[in-house]
Design a protein around this motif. Structure first.
Motif, PDB file in Angstrom:
ATOM      1  N   SER A  41       0.853  -1.335   0.221  1.00  0.00           N
ATOM      2  CA  SER A  41       0.172   0.004  -0.062  1.00  0.00           C
ATOM      3  C   SER A  41       0.974   1.251  -0.111  1.00  0.00           C
ATOM      4  O   SER A  41       0.444   2.142  -0.653  1.00  0.00           O
ATOM      5  CB  SER A  41      -0.923   0.004   1.047  1.00  0.00           C
ATOM      6  OG  SER A  41      -1.631   1.211   1.260  1.00  0.00           O
ATOM      7  N   ASN A  42       2.109   1.322   0.838  1.00  0.00           N
ATOM      8  CA  ASN A  42       2.883   2.292   0.807  1.00  0.00           C
ATOM      9  C   ASN A  42       3.499   2.464  -0.516  1.00  0.00           C
ATOM     10  O   ASN A  42       3.798   3.827  -0.892  1.00  0.00           O
ATOM     11  CB  ASN A  42       3.757   2.194   2.083  1.00  0.00           C
ATOM     12  CG  ASN A  42       4.686   3.504   2.126  1.00  0.00           C
ATOM     13  OD1 ASN A  42       4.112   4.691   2.004  1.00  0.00           O
ATOM     14  ND2 ASN A  42       5.895   3.432   2.885  1.00  0.00           N
ATOM     15  N   SER A  43       3.815   1.344  -1.030  1.00  0.00           N
ATOM     16  CA  SER A  43       4.678   1.555  -2.381  1.00  0.00           C
ATOM     17  C   SER A  43       3.754   1.977  -3.531  1.00  0.00           C
ATOM     18  O   SER A  43       4.326   2.925  -4.247  1.00  0.00           O
ATOM     19  CB  SER A  43       5.207   0.368  -2.613  1.00  0.00           C
ATOM     20  OG  SER A  43       4.390  -0.917  -3.072  1.00  0.00           O
ATOM     21  N   ILE A  44       2.561   1.695  -3.669  1.00  0.00           N
ATOM     22  CA  ILE A  44       1.575   2.320  -4.526  1.00  0.00           C
ATOM     23  C   ILE A  44       1.513   3.684  -4.234  1.00  0.00           C
ATOM     24  O   ILE A  44       1.628   4.443  -5.227  1.00  0.00           O
ATOM     25  CB  ILE A  44       0.272   1.587  -4.434  1.00  0.00           C
ATOM     26  CG1 ILE A  44       0.392   0.055  -4.975  1.00  0.00           C
ATOM     27  CG2 ILE A  44      -0.679   2.059  -5.236  1.00  0.00           C
ATOM     28  CD1 ILE A  44       1.177  -0.038  -6.287  1.00  0.00           C
ATOM     29  N   SER A  45       1.536   4.067  -2.813  1.00  0.00           N
ATOM     30  CA  SER A  45       1.237   5.496  -2.532  1.00  0.00           C
ATOM     31  C   SER A  45       2.393   6.396  -2.905  1.00  0.00           C
ATOM     32  O   SER A  45       2.192   7.513  -3.561  1.00  0.00           O
ATOM     33  CB  SER A  45       0.944   5.770  -1.091  1.00  0.00           C
ATOM     34  OG  SER A  45      -0.040   5.190  -0.707  1.00  0.00           O
ATOM     35  N   VAL A  46       3.519   5.658  -2.672  1.00  0.00           N
ATOM     36  CA  VAL A  46       4.763   6.297  -3.482  1.00  0.00           C
ATOM     37  C   VAL A  46       4.861   6.468  -4.784  1.00  0.00           C
ATOM     38  O   VAL A  46       5.359   7.439  -5.263  1.00  0.00           O
ATOM     39  CB  VAL A  46       6.004   5.579  -2.991  1.00  0.00           C
ATOM     40  CG1 VAL A  46       7.480   6.023  -3.382  1.00  0.00           C
ATOM     41  CG2 VAL A  46       6.181   5.963  -1.189  1.00  0.00           C
ATOM     42  N   LEU A  47       4.233   5.517  -5.504  1.00  0.00           N
ATOM     43  CA  LEU A  47       4.207   5.434  -7.056  1.00  0.00           C
ATOM     44  C   LEU A  47       3.372   6.520  -7.483  1.00  0.00           C
ATOM     45  O   LEU A  47       3.846   7.444  -8.421  1.00  0.00           O
ATOM     46  CB  LEU A  47       3.721   4.103  -7.562  1.00  0.00           C
ATOM     47  CG  LEU A  47       3.714   4.021  -9.017  1.00  0.00           C
ATOM     48  CD1 LEU A  47       5.011   4.218  -9.607  1.00  0.00           C
ATOM     49  CD2 LEU A  47       2.953   2.812  -9.506  1.00  0.00           C
ATOM     50  N   GLY A  48       2.401   7.228  -6.792  1.00  0.00           N
ATOM     51  CA  GLY A  48       1.436   8.290  -7.027  1.00  0.00           C
ATOM     52  C   GLY A  48       2.452   9.540  -6.931  1.00  0.00           C
ATOM     53  O   GLY A  48       1.875  10.551  -7.556  1.00  0.00           O
ATOM     54  N   ALA A  75      11.275   8.771  -5.512  1.00  0.00           N
ATOM     55  CA  ALA A  75       9.999   7.836  -5.613  1.00  0.00           C
ATOM     56  C   ALA A  75       9.996   7.013  -6.643  1.00  0.00           C
ATOM     57  O   ALA A  75       9.911   5.685  -6.319  1.00  0.00           O
ATOM     58  CB  ALA A  75       8.790   8.909  -5.845  1.00  0.00           C
ATOM     59  N   ILE A  76      10.431   7.093  -7.796  1.00  0.00           N
ATOM     60  CA  ILE A  76      10.542   6.058  -8.848  1.00  0.00           C
ATOM     61  C   ILE A  76      11.602   5.076  -8.360  1.00  0.00           C
ATOM     62  O   ILE A  76      11.518   3.954  -8.609  1.00  0.00           O
ATOM     63  CB  ILE A  76      10.806   6.816 -10.257  1.00  0.00           C
ATOM     64  CG1 ILE A  76       9.591   7.549 -10.656  1.00  0.00           C
ATOM     65  CG2 ILE A  76      11.428   5.752 -11.266  1.00  0.00           C
ATOM     66  CD1 ILE A  76       9.844   8.327 -11.857  1.00  0.00           C
ATOM     67  N   TRP A  77      12.615   5.552  -7.851  1.00  0.00           N
ATOM     68  CA  TRP A  77      13.626   4.589  -7.589  1.00  0.00           C
ATOM     69  C   TRP A  77      13.153   3.596  -6.133  1.00  0.00           C
ATOM     70  O   TRP A  77      13.477   2.563  -6.414  1.00  0.00           O
ATOM     71  CB  TRP A  77      14.866   5.405  -7.079  1.00  0.00           C
ATOM     72  CG  TRP A  77      16.312   4.825  -6.449  1.00  0.00           C
ATOM     73  CD1 TRP A  77      16.476   3.313  -6.883  1.00  0.00           C
ATOM     74  CD2 TRP A  77      17.291   5.186  -5.890  1.00  0.00           C
ATOM     75  NE1 TRP A  77      17.585   3.054  -6.035  1.00  0.00           N
ATOM     76  CE2 TRP A  77      18.172   4.161  -5.601  1.00  0.00           C
ATOM     77  CE3 TRP A  77      17.505   6.209  -5.187  1.00  0.00           C
ATOM     78  CZ2 TRP A  77      19.319   4.293  -5.032  1.00  0.00           C
ATOM     79  CZ3 TRP A  77      18.700   6.618  -4.683  1.00  0.00           C
ATOM     80  CH2 TRP A  77      19.705   5.519  -4.327  1.00  0.00           C
ATOM     81  N   GLY A  78      12.421   4.075  -5.383  1.00  0.00           N
ATOM     82  CA  GLY A  78      12.009   3.348  -4.265  1.00  0.00           C
ATOM     83  C   GLY A  78      11.223   2.571  -4.669  1.00  0.00           C
ATOM     84  O   GLY A  78      11.024   1.164  -4.521  1.00  0.00           O
ATOM     85  N   PHE A  79      10.135   2.856  -5.762  1.00  0.00           N
ATOM     86  CA  PHE A  79       9.387   1.880  -6.343  1.00  0.00           C
ATOM     87  C   PHE A  79       9.972   0.565  -7.130  1.00  0.00           C
ATOM     88  O   PHE A  79       9.365  -0.490  -6.904  1.00  0.00           O
ATOM     89  CB  PHE A  79       7.984   2.331  -7.138  1.00  0.00           C
ATOM     90  CG  PHE A  79       7.129   1.583  -7.620  1.00  0.00           C
ATOM     91  CD1 PHE A  79       6.189   0.973  -6.748  1.00  0.00           C
ATOM     92  CD2 PHE A  79       7.026   1.021  -8.860  1.00  0.00           C
ATOM     93  CE1 PHE A  79       5.174   0.263  -7.106  1.00  0.00           C
ATOM     94  CE2 PHE A  79       5.969   0.109  -9.668  1.00  0.00           C
ATOM     95  CZ  PHE A  79       4.994  -0.053  -8.437  1.00  0.00           C
ATOM     96  N   VAL A  80      10.830   0.978  -7.873  1.00  0.00           N
ATOM     97  CA  VAL A  80      11.694   0.068  -8.779  1.00  0.00           C
ATOM     98  C   VAL A  80      12.440  -0.719  -7.730  1.00  0.00           C
ATOM     99  O   VAL A  80      12.444  -1.925  -7.923  1.00  0.00           O
ATOM    100  CB  VAL A  80      12.561   0.646  -9.560  1.00  0.00           C
ATOM    101  CG1 VAL A  80      13.440  -0.246 -10.225  1.00  0.00           C
ATOM    102  CG2 VAL A  80      11.634   1.390 -10.844  1.00  0.00           C
ATOM    103  N   SER A  81      13.064  -0.224  -6.635  1.00  0.00           N
ATOM    104  CA  SER A  81      13.670  -0.945  -5.667  1.00  0.00           C
ATOM    105  C   SER A  81      12.787  -2.126  -4.938  1.00  0.00           C
ATOM    106  O   SER A  81      13.126  -3.226  -4.800  1.00  0.00           O
ATOM    107  CB  SER A  81      14.450  -0.330  -4.512  1.00  0.00           C
ATOM    108  OG  SER A  81      15.184   0.582  -4.991  1.00  0.00           O
ATOM    109  N   TYR A  82      11.543  -1.553  -4.570  1.00  0.00           N
ATOM    110  CA  TYR A  82      10.387  -2.520  -4.161  1.00  0.00           C
ATOM    111  C   TYR A  82      10.122  -3.621  -5.107  1.00  0.00           C
ATOM    112  O   TYR A  82      10.096  -5.012  -4.496  1.00  0.00           O
ATOM    113  CB  TYR A  82       9.205  -1.825  -3.659  1.00  0.00           C
ATOM    114  CG  TYR A  82       7.993  -2.795  -3.036  1.00  0.00           C
ATOM    115  CD1 TYR A  82       8.056  -3.267  -2.051  1.00  0.00           C
ATOM    116  CD2 TYR A  82       7.092  -3.043  -4.216  1.00  0.00           C
ATOM    117  CE1 TYR A  82       6.921  -3.991  -1.707  1.00  0.00           C
ATOM    118  CE2 TYR A  82       6.199  -3.621  -3.654  1.00  0.00           C
ATOM    119  CZ  TYR A  82       5.832  -4.414  -2.524  1.00  0.00           C
ATOM    120  OH  TYR A  82       4.853  -5.083  -2.044  1.00  0.00           O
TER     121      TYR A  82
END
Length: 115
Positions: A41-48, A75-82
């Motif tokens: 849920s947090n990673s989807i929020s960060v993707l936004g 934010a993109i880096w965090g989502f890609v890392s996840y």
């Protein structure tokens, strides 16, 4: 409300739609927490996060400064890392399952009984 340049109706519509979208966002996040996990849920929020400044740039001709660019990249880096970590965990889990299946199929019935 008096200082809003687009008028009273635009001000009220902005408030109403902001309230509705926040409610949809909150319900969606809670749904993701219950169905998947709080991390997802947090990673989807960060993707936004990077999507909003880009849409503001396209539709409202907002200026994108250095701080916005840095926050979008992070934010993109965090989502890609996840996503990459999920891929690695899934790959590791599948390889461990194959190893366990091979060990179980190679064991003779006498070994299983004698334990």
């Amino acid at each position: 409300m008096v200082d809003f340049e687009l008028g009273k109706v635009s001000y009220i519509m902005t408030l109403v739609w902001t309230i509705i979208m926040w409610q949809v966002f909150a319900i969606g996040c809670v749904g993701l927490i219950f169905e998947v996990s709080s991390l997802f849920s947090n990673s989807i929020s960060v993707l936004g996060l990077p999507i909003i400044p880009v849409l503001a740039f396209i539709f409202f001709h907002d200026k994108i400064g250095g701080l916005k660019v840095i926050s979008m990249v992070l934010a993109i880096w965090g989502f890609v890392s996840y996503v990459y970590q999920q891929y690695l965990d899934d790959f590791k889990s599948k390889s461990e399952d194959k190893i366990n299946a091979n060990e179980a199929s190679n064991a003779s019935p006498l070994e299983e009984v004698n334990g």
